[in-house]
Design a protein around this motif. Structure first.
Motif, PDB file in Angstrom:
ATOM      1  N   VAL A  39     -43.520 -35.321  12.602  1.00 26.34           N
ATOM      2  CA  VAL A  39     -44.160 -34.286  13.418  1.00 26.34           C
ATOM      3  C   VAL A  39     -44.383 -34.793  14.848  1.00 26.34           C
ATOM      4  O   VAL A  39     -44.136 -34.083  15.824  1.00 26.34           O
ATOM      5  N   GLU A  40     -44.813 -36.044  14.962  1.00 24.08           N
ATOM      6  CA  GLU A  40     -45.019 -36.611  16.294  1.00 24.08           C
ATOM      7  C   GLU A  40     -43.707 -36.583  17.086  1.00 24.08           C
ATOM      8  O   GLU A  40     -43.675 -36.195  18.257  1.00 24.08           O
ATOM      9  N   THR A  41     -42.616 -36.968  16.418  1.00 23.16           N
ATOM     10  CA  THR A  41     -41.311 -36.985  17.089  1.00 23.16           C
ATOM     11  C   THR A  41     -40.899 -35.582  17.536  1.00 23.16           C
ATOM     12  O   THR A  41     -40.358 -35.409  18.630  1.00 23.16           O
ATOM     13  N   LYS A  42     -41.177 -34.596  16.704  1.00 24.53           N
ATOM     14  CA  LYS A  42     -40.822 -33.217  17.069  1.00 24.53           C
ATOM     15  C   LYS A  42     -41.509 -32.820  18.380  1.00 24.53           C
ATOM     16  O   LYS A  42     -40.891 -32.217  19.252  1.00 24.53           O
ATOM     17  N   PHE A  43     -42.784 -33.182  18.524  1.00 21.14           N
ATOM     18  CA  PHE A  43     -43.497 -32.855  19.766  1.00 21.14           C
ATOM     19  C   PHE A  43     -42.963 -33.677  20.947  1.00 21.14           C
ATOM     20  O   PHE A  43     -42.846 -33.179  22.059  1.00 21.14           O
ATOM     21  N   LYS A  44     -42.625 -34.935  20.682  1.00 20.28           N
ATOM     22  CA  LYS A  44     -42.091 -35.783  21.764  1.00 20.28           C
ATOM     23  C   LYS A  44     -40.762 -35.234  22.258  1.00 20.28           C
ATOM     24  O   LYS A  44     -40.478 -35.251  23.458  1.00 20.28           O
ATOM     25  N   VAL A  45     -39.953 -34.739  21.328  1.00 20.01           N
ATOM     26  CA  VAL A  45     -38.650 -34.167  21.687  1.00 20.01           C
ATOM     27  C   VAL A  45     -38.860 -32.934  22.578  1.00 20.01           C
ATOM     28  O   VAL A  45     -38.212 -32.777  23.612  1.00 20.01           O
ATOM     29  N   LEU A  46     -39.799 -32.084  22.194  1.00 19.47           N
ATOM     30  CA  LEU A  46     -40.068 -30.869  22.983  1.00 19.47           C
ATOM     31  C   LEU A  46     -40.541 -31.244  24.384  1.00 19.47           C
ATOM     32  O   LEU A  46     -40.110 -30.664  25.383  1.00 19.47           O
ATOM     33  N   ASN A  47     -41.429 -32.230  24.450  1.00 18.87           N
ATOM     34  CA  ASN A  47     -41.952 -32.650  25.751  1.00 18.87           C
ATOM     35  C   ASN A  47     -40.833 -33.211  26.637  1.00 18.87           C
ATOM     36  O   ASN A  47     -40.782 -32.963  27.831  1.00 18.87           O
ATOM     37  N   GLU A  48     -39.943 -33.967  26.014  1.00 21.70           N
ATOM     38  CA  GLU A  48     -38.812 -34.572  26.716  1.00 21.70           C
ATOM     39  C   GLU A  48     -37.914 -33.475  27.311  1.00 21.70           C
ATOM     40  O   GLU A  48     -37.490 -33.557  28.455  1.00 21.70           O
ATOM     41  N   GLN A  49     -37.666 -32.466  26.497  1.00 28.16           N
ATOM     42  CA  GLN A  49     -36.804 -31.372  26.958  1.00 28.16           C
ATOM     43  C   GLN A  49     -37.451 -30.626  28.124  1.00 28.16           C
ATOM     44  O   GLN A  49     -36.790 -30.333  29.123  1.00 28.16           O
ATOM     45  N   PHE A  50     -38.750 -30.345  28.015  1.00 27.38           N
ATOM     46  CA  PHE A  50     -39.457 -29.657  29.104  1.00 27.38           C
ATOM     47  C   PHE A  50     -39.413 -30.502  30.375  1.00 27.38           C
ATOM     48  O   PHE A  50     -39.288 -29.986  31.471  1.00 27.38           O
ATOM     49  N   SER A  51     -39.533 -31.802  30.183  1.00 23.51           N
ATOM     50  CA  SER A  51     -39.555 -32.713  31.315  1.00 23.51           C
ATOM     51  C   SER A  51     -38.233 -32.667  32.085  1.00 23.51           C
ATOM     52  O   SER A  51     -38.221 -32.608  33.313  1.00 23.51           O
ATOM     53  N   THR A  52     -37.118 -32.685  31.385  1.00 22.41           N
ATOM     54  CA  THR A  52     -35.817 -32.656  32.069  1.00 22.41           C
ATOM     55  C   THR A  52     -35.446 -31.257  32.535  1.00 22.41           C
ATOM     56  O   THR A  52     -34.962 -31.089  33.651  1.00 22.41           O
ATOM     57  N   GLN A  53     -35.678 -30.263  31.676  1.00 21.50           N
ATOM     58  CA  GLN A  53     -35.209 -28.920  31.990  1.00 21.50           C
ATOM     59  C   GLN A  53     -36.103 -28.171  32.979  1.00 21.50           C
ATOM     60  O   GLN A  53     -35.626 -27.491  33.861  1.00 21.50           O
ATOM     61  N   TYR A  54     -37.423 -28.326  32.785  1.00 16.03           N
ATOM     62  CA  TYR A  54     -38.345 -27.546  33.626  1.00 16.03           C
ATOM     63  C   TYR A  54     -39.192 -28.426  34.551  1.00 16.03           C
ATOM     64  O   TYR A  54     -40.072 -27.938  35.251  1.00 16.03           O
ATOM     65  N   ASN A  55     -38.929 -29.700  34.504  1.00 15.22           N
ATOM     66  CA  ASN A  55     -39.630 -30.642  35.369  1.00 15.22           C
ATOM     67  C   ASN A  55     -41.152 -30.633  35.186  1.00 15.22           C
ATOM     68  O   ASN A  55     -41.909 -30.693  36.142  1.00 15.22           O
ATOM     69  N   ARG A  56     -41.613 -30.479  33.974  1.00 11.59           N
ATOM     70  CA  ARG A  56     -43.045 -30.588  33.706  1.00 11.59           C
ATOM     71  C   ARG A  56     -43.289 -31.065  32.276  1.00 11.59           C
ATOM     72  O   ARG A  56     -42.433 -30.899  31.403  1.00 11.59           O
ATOM     73  N   ASN A  57     -44.463 -31.667  32.079  1.00 11.67           N
ATOM     74  CA  ASN A  57     -44.812 -32.172  30.752  1.00 11.67           C
ATOM     75  C   ASN A  57     -45.955 -31.355  30.163  1.00 11.67           C
ATOM     76  O   ASN A  57     -47.104 -31.554  30.530  1.00 11.67           O
ATOM     77  N   PRO A  58     -45.644 -30.456  29.230  1.00  8.13           N
ATOM     78  CA  PRO A  58     -46.729 -29.663  28.636  1.00  8.13           C
ATOM     79  C   PRO A  58     -47.677 -30.503  27.794  1.00  8.13           C
ATOM     80  O   PRO A  58     -48.827 -30.115  27.587  1.00  8.13           O
ATOM     81  N   ILE A  59     -47.188 -31.656  27.321  1.00  5.97           N
ATOM     82  CA  ILE A  59     -48.039 -32.518  26.485  1.00  5.97           C
ATOM     83  C   ILE A  59     -48.519 -33.716  27.290  1.00  5.97           C
ATOM     84  O   ILE A  59     -47.733 -34.443  27.888  1.00  5.97           O
ATOM     85  N   GLU A  60     -49.834 -33.895  27.311  1.00  5.37           N
ATOM     86  CA  GLU A  60     -50.434 -35.039  28.008  1.00  5.37           C
ATOM     87  C   GLU A  60     -50.363 -36.288  27.149  1.00  5.37           C
ATOM     88  O   GLU A  60     -50.026 -37.362  27.617  1.00  5.37           O
ATOM     89  N   SER A  61     -50.729 -36.132  25.873  1.00  4.86           N
ATOM     90  CA  SER A  61     -50.678 -37.278  24.960  1.00  4.86           C
ATOM     91  C   SER A  61     -50.696 -36.803  23.513  1.00  4.86           C
ATOM     92  O   SER A  61     -51.064 -35.658  23.237  1.00  4.86           O
ATOM     93  N   ILE A  62     -50.293 -37.691  22.617  1.00  7.73           N
ATOM     94  CA  ILE A  62     -50.292 -37.392  21.186  1.00  7.73           C
ATOM     95  C   ILE A  62     -50.994 -38.547  20.471  1.00  7.73           C
ATOM     96  O   ILE A  62     -50.728 -39.712  20.763  1.00  7.73           O
ATOM     97  N   LYS A  63     -51.916 -38.194  19.584  1.00  5.91           N
ATOM     98  CA  LYS A  63     -52.592 -39.235  18.797  1.00  5.91           C
ATOM     99  C   LYS A  63     -52.311 -38.952  17.325  1.00  5.91           C
ATOM    100  O   LYS A  63     -52.325 -37.797  16.902  1.00  5.91           O
ATOM    101  N   THR A  64     -52.070 -40.003  16.572  1.00  6.35           N
ATOM    102  CA  THR A  64     -51.882 -39.804  15.130  1.00  6.35           C
ATOM    103  C   THR A  64     -52.924 -40.628  14.384  1.00  6.35           C
ATOM    104  O   THR A  64     -53.383 -41.658  14.878  1.00  6.35           O
ATOM    105  N   ARG A  65     -53.319 -40.132  13.221  1.00  5.73           N
ATOM    106  CA  ARG A  65     -54.229 -40.925  12.402  1.00  5.73           C
ATOM    107  C   ARG A  65     -54.019 -40.602  10.910  1.00  5.73           C
ATOM    108  O   ARG A  65     -53.713 -39.472  10.535  1.00  5.73           O
TER     109      ARG A  65
END
Ligand code: GTP
Ligand code: MG
Length: 225
Positions: A39-65
């Motif tokens: 699940v963490e990877t799925k969010f990281k992938v989405l953030n990565e795509q937004f970063s390259t495609q739209y030049n912004r990071n919708p996710i500030e950080s991800i914490k797992t526990r």
């Protein structure tokens, strides 16, 4: 998986040590760790795509526990869940937790929708504490999702709890959580009112930050064309 005999647990001085030494329990925790990573990877992938495609990071950080054995035992007792691996898997959905801190409130819904659209994710439960905040002022979007993990010899479906919130909501929830363990908070109306007030102020700030973002996007769009 075979149900195990946990009858000894109730008499143990430190049941969490007893539990963490058991092989099937260790395996179960490994499955949850893997599901959490998925699940963490799925969010990281989405953030990565937004970063390259739209030049912004919708996710500030991800914490797992991963829930600690002591907390698992406490919840088994509190909720009357049976002491078996099967009972734990079928009734406790917050063993693996992924907290996603977003920049803006609307990013929370975008990220949640994008996760839920994925064809290997099944939504089990959704609690929208943003549209319907808790009485104390708590806000976040909670999802329980079912995610497959692929092991060498099998595919397993695991439940993961996802909490999505803004930086401001996370600031409030973290401090409120710390304060709750201090004396008197549970029965002080004045403190509860103050916390609720801060939660409202924070929500207003979140909305204003989102407005500012829209204004900037509008200016950008008009200068580009
Ligand atoms: P549980 O059996 O505890 O899982 O009850 P539930 O399923 O009704 O809980 P819910 O989904 O409402 O919330 C689960 C998690 O959200 C908690 O473990 C916290 O991490 C967080 N949470 C919920 N309410 C509050 C709150 O009032 N303050 C803070 N700081 N965190 C909260
Ligand atoms: Mg829960």
């Amino acid at each position: 998986m075979n149900p195990l005999d946990f009858s000894r647990i109730k008499d143990e001085a430190h049941p969490e040590d007893f539990l963490s030494e058991m092989k099937p329990f260790g395996d179960l925790m490994m499955y949850y760790r893997c599901a959490m990573m998925e699940v963490e990877t799925k969010f990281k992938v989405l953030n990565e795509q937004f970063s390259t495609q739209y030049n912004r990071n919708p996710i500030e950080s991800i914490k797992t526990r991963l829930k600690k054995p002591a907390s698992i035992i406490e919840k088994i007792k509190r909720k009357n869940i049976g002491f078996s691996m099967k009972a734990i898997e079928e009734n406790m959905f917050d063993i693996a937790g992924v907290r996603v801190i977003c920049s803006f409130q609307e990013d929370i819904y975008t990220m949640a929708d994008l996760l839920l659209q994925q064809d290997d994710i099944i939504l089990v439960e959704k609690k929208d504490y943003i549209a319907h905040p808790k009485d104390n002022g708590y806000r976040s979007l909670h999802l329980i999702v079912d995610v497959p993990i692929f092991l060498s010899n099998e595919k397993r479906h695991m439940k993961v709890e996802v909490q999505l919130r803004t930086i401001a909501m996370d600031f409030w929830a973290s401090l409120e959580h710390k304060l709750r363990y201090k004396k008197h908070i549970n029965n002080s109306e004045e403190i509860a009112d103050k916390l609720k007030h801060v939660a409202d102020v924070i929500t207003e700030m979140d909305c204003e930050m989102q407005d500012i973002r829209h204004m900037i996007e509008f200016i950008d769009d008009n200068t580009e064309s």
